[in-house]
Scaffold this motif. Structure first.
Motif, PDB file in Angstrom:
ATOM      1  N   ALA A  38       0.845  -1.198   0.000  1.00  0.00           N
ATOM      2  CA  ALA A  38       0.000   0.000   0.000  1.00  0.00           C
ATOM      3  C   ALA A  38       0.875   1.240   0.000  1.00  0.00           C
ATOM      4  O   ALA A  38       2.063   1.194   0.336  1.00  0.00           O
ATOM      5  N   THR A  39       0.269   2.356  -0.351  1.00  0.00           N
ATOM      6  CA  THR A  39       1.030   3.585  -0.554  1.00  0.00           C
ATOM      7  C   THR A  39       1.854   3.971   0.660  1.00  0.00           C
ATOM      8  O   THR A  39       3.036   4.314   0.543  1.00  0.00           O
ATOM      9  N   ILE A  40       1.271   3.917   1.851  1.00  0.00           N
ATOM     10  CA  ILE A  40       2.011   4.390   3.018  1.00  0.00           C
ATOM     11  C   ILE A  40       3.241   3.542   3.292  1.00  0.00           C
ATOM     12  O   ILE A  40       4.290   4.051   3.718  1.00  0.00           O
ATOM     13  N   PHE A  41       3.167   2.237   3.020  1.00  0.00           N
ATOM     14  CA  PHE A  41       4.337   1.390   3.249  1.00  0.00           C
ATOM     15  C   PHE A  41       5.366   1.565   2.148  1.00  0.00           C
ATOM     16  O   PHE A  41       6.571   1.407   2.387  1.00  0.00           O
ATOM     17  N   LYS A  42       4.925   1.899   0.946  1.00  0.00           N
ATOM     18  CA  LYS A  42       5.877   2.257  -0.097  1.00  0.00           C
ATOM     19  C   LYS A  42       6.608   3.539   0.270  1.00  0.00           C
ATOM     20  O   LYS A  42       7.798   3.698  -0.030  1.00  0.00           O
ATOM     21  N   VAL A  43       5.900   4.448   0.930  1.00  0.00           N
ATOM     22  CA  VAL A  43       6.522   5.705   1.350  1.00  0.00           C
ATOM     23  C   VAL A  43       7.587   5.459   2.419  1.00  0.00           C
ATOM     24  O   VAL A  43       8.683   6.036   2.365  1.00  0.00           O
ATOM     25  N   VAL A  44       7.296   4.601   3.414  1.00  0.00           N
ATOM     26  CA  VAL A  44       8.233   4.408   4.522  1.00  0.00           C
ATOM     27  C   VAL A  44       9.276   3.330   4.252  1.00  0.00           C
ATOM     28  O   VAL A  44      10.255   3.228   4.996  1.00  0.00           O
ATOM     29  N   ARG A  45       9.103   2.553   3.198  1.00  0.00           N
ATOM     30  CA  ARG A  45      10.034   1.443   2.945  1.00  0.00           C
ATOM     31  C   ARG A  45      11.473   1.886   2.722  1.00  0.00           C
ATOM     32  O   ARG A  45      12.403   1.132   3.063  1.00  0.00           O
ATOM     33  N   PRO A  46      11.753   3.086   2.164  1.00  0.00           N
ATOM     34  CA  PRO A  46      13.155   3.501   2.082  1.00  0.00           C
ATOM     35  C   PRO A  46      13.857   3.554   3.436  1.00  0.00           C
ATOM     36  O   PRO A  46      15.072   3.382   3.510  1.00  0.00           O
ATOM     37  N   VAL A  47      13.094   3.786   4.511  1.00  0.00           N
ATOM     38  CA  VAL A  47      13.670   3.806   5.853  1.00  0.00           C
ATOM     39  C   VAL A  47      13.615   2.424   6.494  1.00  0.00           C
ATOM     40  O   VAL A  47      14.617   1.905   6.991  1.00  0.00           O
ATOM     41  N   LEU A  48      12.450   1.801   6.484  1.00  0.00           N
ATOM     42  CA  LEU A  48      12.252   0.548   7.215  1.00  0.00           C
ATOM     43  C   LEU A  48      12.723  -0.677   6.442  1.00  0.00           C
ATOM     44  O   LEU A  48      12.913  -1.740   7.027  1.00  0.00           O
ATOM     45  N   ARG A  49      12.865  -0.543   5.120  1.00  0.00           N
ATOM     46  CA  ARG A  49      13.286  -1.642   4.262  1.00  0.00           C
ATOM     47  C   ARG A  49      12.447  -2.888   4.488  1.00  0.00           C
ATOM     48  O   ARG A  49      11.222  -2.798   4.573  1.00  0.00           O
ATOM     49  N   ASP A  50      13.082  -4.047   4.655  1.00  0.00           N
ATOM     50  CA  ASP A  50      12.326  -5.285   4.830  1.00  0.00           C
ATOM     51  C   ASP A  50      12.247  -5.708   6.288  1.00  0.00           C
ATOM     52  O   ASP A  50      12.267  -6.908   6.597  1.00  0.00           O
TER      53      ASP A  50
ATOM     54  N   ASP B 265       9.475  13.752   9.260  1.00  0.00           N
ATOM     55  CA  ASP B 265       8.955  14.988   8.688  1.00  0.00           C
ATOM     56  C   ASP B 265       8.890  14.896   7.158  1.00  0.00           C
ATOM     57  O   ASP B 265       7.877  15.240   6.539  1.00  0.00           O
ATOM     58  N   VAL B 266       9.963  14.418   6.545  1.00  0.00           N
ATOM     59  CA  VAL B 266      10.007  14.329   5.083  1.00  0.00           C
ATOM     60  C   VAL B 266       8.955  13.360   4.564  1.00  0.00           C
ATOM     61  O   VAL B 266       8.198  13.664   3.634  1.00  0.00           O
ATOM     62  N   LEU B 267       8.888  12.168   5.158  1.00  0.00           N
ATOM     63  CA  LEU B 267       7.962  11.151   4.662  1.00  0.00           C
ATOM     64  C   LEU B 267       6.517  11.509   4.983  1.00  0.00           C
ATOM     65  O   LEU B 267       5.616  11.212   4.188  1.00  0.00           O
ATOM     66  N   GLY B 268       6.272  12.140   6.140  1.00  0.00           N
ATOM     67  CA  GLY B 268       4.914  12.574   6.449  1.00  0.00           C
ATOM     68  C   GLY B 268       4.414  13.603   5.453  1.00  0.00           C
ATOM     69  O   GLY B 268       3.267  13.545   4.986  1.00  0.00           O
TER      70      GLY B 268
END
Length: 457
Positions: A77-89, A183-186
């Motif tokens: 989903a969109t929100i996890f695509k947004v945070v995945r650069p930080v949280l990865r797998d 802040d950036v991802l929000g």
């Protein structure tokens, strides 16, 4: 033959900006969603910048999406695509269900109440250390930036529990880096343009923050792997347990996966404690009659001593305060699922490819289940009221198979820290203090932080 009811089409949130409501969503995310719940009910769709979104805001919907029909949904989903650069797998955002199942099996034994009991001394010790620092300050310096103070406390607790070390100086860079990423991802989630792949100032800020967080995690793992065998310790920390956890076939985590999981644990544990305790102290300062009941319970149960794990069942009102704080200001105030195949929810057709947005800030204020929902009232969590409500009217840690793995750790930490502070201290609103508004980033923050005045009881 039984008649089948044709599913209805979802109502659509109106938009005047020709961008599917993107500008209104960006300007006031919570207000935009609340206004459309009032207009359209508990299920409606909107398309900010063309992204297909559906808000689901009823316990029955949550039960269906997260529990009963969860095989039709995933985390692409969109929100996890947004945070995945930080949280990865890491476990929070991993999308592949088979891979997630493997990680969950390996990590679940580390977060049972029995295992968490071994870390509660870290929680109270570090809270006492924080109070000692507060007591050494002069009266002129007694106005505390509670959000910053509690953030440092949360980092010390997670560092000690994860790494058996005081890495506070290095962890402060982690705290600053996460604040930047949040802040950036929000901001990007509220208005996903320009893409993060473009060479903008926002992208450079995000990548510097990710590098700082990775550097911190890599450093503590490297120190551990280059040192003695931590499995020989009588009281292994969470990093030791992660490094030696195995799947059913005996395999262990690859180094990259271990890095991702440690990063996820640092972020998850830090965020939950920082924001929930900050809001709890603020709410208590605004409601002294509730604080008085807290003091009565703490005095009766603890008689002045530091709380222990086995005190938790008797600190019932303290826990009710934590639960009510999580109702009003859940740090993880929104989650999302991707619809893998067309579904019917509440009689409405949910097209495949949609993003289901679940916003607990709204759900926890649903007037059907929460009388006077804006009022801070720990009595919402008496056993009788809890039993009378649908289970999924309250989901601060999510629900279903992907409920937050750190739930028991977080609730023990929050309850023990609050009780430890309440033994001998109060936090008061300074004269003329303005109301603090929530700031919806990827997590829910107090806008501008919370500043309170320290007083001894």
């Amino acid at each position: 033959m039984p008649r089948t009811t044709t599913p209805r089409e979802l109502p659509t949130a109106g938009s005047r900006d020709l961008l599917g409501g993107a500008l209104a969503f960006r300007r006031d995310q919570l207000g935009f969603l609340a206004d459309n719940v009032n207009r359209h009910g508990d299920l409606f769709r909107f398309r900010p910048l063309g992204l297909p979104m559906v808000l689901a805001n009823h316990p029955d919907h949550i039960q269906h999406i997260l529990v009963d029909g969860e095989q039709r949904y995933d985390k692409n989903a969109t929100i996890f695509k947004v945070v995945r650069p930080v949280l990865r797998d890491g476990l929070i955002a991993i999308a592949d269900k088979e891979r997630w199942g493997r990680q969950r099996r390996m990590m679940a034994p580390l977060f049972t109440p029995r295992t968490v009991a071994g870390f509660t001394e870290n929680m109270t010790d570090e809270t006492v250390r924080m109070l000692d620092r507060w007591d050494r300050r002069s009266a002129a310096d007694a106005l505390l930036d509670i959000t910053d103070e509690v953030g440092q406390l949360a980092l010390r607790i997670v560092n000690r529990s994860l790494f058996s070390a005081d890495v506070s100086a290095a962890a402060q860079s982690f705290e600053r880096a996460f604040a930047t990423a949040n802040d950036v991802l929000g901001s990007f989630f509220r208005f996903p343009f320009p893409p993060l792949s473009w060479p903008t100032l926002r992208r450079r800020r995000l990548h510097r923050a990710i590098d700082d967080m990775d550097r911190f995690v890599s450093g503590v793992i490297r120190q551990r792997t280059e040192g003695s065998d931590p499995s020989q310790s009588q009281s292994p920390d969470l990093l030791s347990l992660l490094m030696h956890s195995t799947d059913d076939d005996g395999s262990v985590m690859e180094p990259e996966q271990l890095h991702h999981e440690v990063l996820n644990l640092c972020i998850g544990a830090f965020e939950t404690t920082t924001n929930t305790l900050s809001w709890a102290f603020y709410l208590l300062a605004r409601h002294p009659h509730i604080e008085e009941r807290l003091h009565e319970e703490v005095d009766r149960v603890l008689a002045g001593r530091v709380p222990r794990f086995d005190d938790l069942p008797r600190l019932t009102y303290t826990r009710m305060i934590i639960d009510e704080t999580l109702r009003i200001y859940s740090p993880a105030y929104q989650t999302m699922r991707h619809v893998c195949e067309e579904d019917i929810v509440g009689g409405y057709r949910i097209p495949a490819g949609s993003n289901i947005l679940i916003n607990s800030y709204l759900l926890h204020r649903h007037p059907e289940f929460w009388p006077d929902p804006e009022t801070f009232d720990p009595e919402n969590f008496t056993p009788e009221r809890v039993a009378a409500r649908p289970k999924h009217a309250y989901i601060p840690f999510g629900s279903g198979r992907r409920v937050c793995i750190g739930k028991h750790f977080a609730l023990a930490e929050l309850t023990l820290a609050l009780a430890t502070v309440a033994r001998g201290h109060r936090l008061l609103l300074p004269p003329g203090a303005p109301l603090v508004a929530p700031e919806p980033l990827i997590t829910l923050h107090p806008r501008g932080g919370i500043h309170l005045r320290l007083a001894c009881r």
